[in-house]
Design an enzyme around this catalytic site. Structure first.
Site, mmCIF file in Angstrom:
data_model
loop_
_atom_site.group_PDB
_atom_site.id
_atom_site.type_symbol
_atom_site.label_atom_id
_atom_site.label_comp_id
_atom_site.label_asym_id
_atom_site.label_seq_id
_atom_site.Cartn_x
_atom_site.Cartn_y
_atom_site.Cartn_z
ATOM 1 N N CYS A 12 0.741 -1.111 0.007
ATOM 2 C CA CYS A 12 -0.015 0.063 -0.130
ATOM 3 C C CYS A 12 1.079 1.193 0.181
ATOM 4 O O CYS A 12 2.008 1.278 0.218
ATOM 5 C CB CYS A 12 -0.880 -0.003 1.327
ATOM 6 N N HIS A 77 4.115 1.546 11.713
ATOM 7 C CA HIS A 77 3.038 1.306 12.540
ATOM 8 C C HIS A 77 2.782 2.281 13.409
ATOM 9 O O HIS A 77 1.616 2.559 14.167
ATOM 10 C CB HIS A 77 3.310 0.126 13.432
ATOM 11 N N GLU A 129 0.918 -0.959 16.321
ATOM 12 C CA GLU A 129 0.015 0.441 15.816
ATOM 13 C C GLU A 129 -0.824 0.494 17.197
ATOM 14 O O GLU A 129 -0.885 1.736 17.468
ATOM 15 C CB GLU A 129 -0.868 0.007 14.762
ATOM 16 N N THR A 168 -5.972 0.406 12.192
ATOM 17 C CA THR A 168 -6.253 0.783 10.595
ATOM 18 C C THR A 168 -6.113 -0.568 9.523
ATOM 19 O O THR A 168 -6.617 -0.647 8.646
ATOM 20 C CB THR A 168 -5.148 1.538 9.976
ATOM 21 N N CYS A 198 -8.001 1.491 6.973
ATOM 22 C CA CYS A 198 -7.562 2.376 5.869
ATOM 23 C C CYS A 198 -7.946 1.792 4.361
ATOM 24 O O CYS A 198 -8.731 0.622 4.603
ATOM 25 C CB CYS A 198 -6.002 2.242 5.865
ATOM 26 N N SER A 226 1.539 -9.996 10.580
ATOM 27 C CA SER A 226 0.908 -8.897 9.823
ATOM 28 C C SER A 226 -0.619 -8.966 10.230
ATOM 29 O O SER A 226 -1.187 -9.780 9.432
ATOM 30 C CB SER A 226 1.233 -9.063 8.525
ATOM 31 N N SER A 227 -1.097 -8.023 10.677
ATOM 32 C CA SER A 227 -2.673 -7.889 11.110
ATOM 33 C C SER A 227 -3.302 -8.043 9.684
ATOM 34 O O SER A 227 -4.488 -8.793 9.557
ATOM 35 C CB SER A 227 -2.904 -6.810 12.160
ATOM 36 N N ASN A 228 -2.942 -7.371 8.860
ATOM 37 C CA ASN A 228 -3.830 -7.232 7.722
ATOM 38 C C ASN A 228 -3.639 -8.432 6.843
ATOM 39 O O ASN A 228 -4.756 -8.883 6.179
ATOM 40 C CB ASN A 228 -3.590 -5.918 6.727
#
Length: 316
Positions: A12, A77, A129, A168, A198, A226-228
């Protein structure tokens, strides 16, 4: 076998900016450049930057006394306010690679605090984060809610007005459920002017939702921390994909766990570079006659400015 390639996927704008900050710092100031915490949650990216001269530390006191004049970069983060304050006290030159969309959440928290609102942060305990966002304000100013059950149990600390903000990189659907509980219990709770989750997290989840019901399995390229990326795996399963797995590299593909494949979905978390997606496709191409189709659900044109100290280097 048909590979249905989710788009958008991978890097991103915030991750791209953070990696550029480290790379341009190395070009402009030379090695070593110190980075506090993983610049993004991806081992391949971290190892690539190490090879170029970046040194990763968890805390500033790990930087040798004779290297305090070297640049130090804060991760995408975000960090608690105590970290730049510590850097200034040590006379360090630092560059903040915090994603601007994370900084937006930080500013929201500060505004709520100034307006004497009690803040509910929806997020995952221990994630950098979340630590950074909670660290923008005095201890006790923010209460963390992780689940729907947490939202049901939440009790305000006092009689102040309430406001909610989020990490996010959460599941859009999970967060909506938590918010629904909070708003039903506290109808006057103040919401963000614009979603805190986000655009990149939302877009990648929407692409997975479009592909997941059509494939026999889906591969998410990303790191376990990695959270996302973890959310993409979960979203795929909820959207009807029989098997969804998270892998860092082609060597991690659990071949024995995969069902017979006629159609395979592939996506990548926001901190996974495209070279790793290509590596995964090549691994399947070595075993199958592969046809690749791109399934695009959104266009992304967002980019973020670099810190002023690095803009000249970028222009050169």
């Amino acid at each position: 076998m048909t590979v249905m390639l989710c788009a958008p996927r991978g890097f991103c704008a915030g991750v791209d900016r953070a990696v550029q900050i480290v790379e341009l710092s190395l070009e402009r100031f030379g090695a070593p450049v110190y980075v506090r915490h993983e610049i993004v949650h991806n081992k391949f990216v971290v190892e690539s930057l190490k090879a170029k001269g970046a040194i990763f530390v968890e805390e500033l006191d790990e930087i040798p006394a004779d290297h305090v004049d070297r640049p130090v970069v804060f991760s995408a983060h975000g960090v608690p306010k105590s970290v730049p304050a510590d850097a200034q006290a040590r006379n360090m030159f630092y560059l903040d690679a915090t994603c601007p969309l994370v900084s937006k959440v930080h500013k929201e928290a500060e505004i709520h605090h100034r307006r004497d609102r009690e803040i509910v942060l929806i997020g995952h305990a221990g994630h950098p984060e979340v630590i950074g966002t909670m660290g923008q304000l005095p201890e006790g100013s923010v209460q963390l809610v992780e689940t729907v059950e947490d939202a049901r149990r939440f009790q305000p600390a006092g009689d102040r007005a309430l406001a909610w903000i989020t990490q996010t990189t959460l599941s859009v659907d999970d967060t909506a459920e938590i918010v629904a509980v909070l708003t039903s219990r506290f109808p006057d709770i103040v919401a963000p002017h614009k979603d805190d989750i986000c655009y990149a997290t939302t877009n990648r989840q929407e692409a997975v939702k479009a592909v997941a019901p059509q494939v026999d399995a889906l591969i998410v390229v990303g790191a376990p921390n990695s959270s996302n990326s973890q959310r993409l795996r979960e979203v795929a399963e909820r959207a009807g994909c029989p098997k969804s797995v998270l892998v860092q590299r082609a060597t991690d593909i659990p071949w024995d766990e995969l069902p017979p494949l006629a159609r395979l979905g592939i996506t990548a978390g926001a901190s996974a570079p495209e070279v790793l997606v290509e590596e995964i496709i090549e691994a399947f191409a070595a075993r199958y006659d592969v046809h690749v189709e791109s399934v695009r659900t959104a266009e992304e044109t967002i980019s973020f400015n670099l810190p002023r100290a690095l803009r000249e280097a970028a222009a050169e």
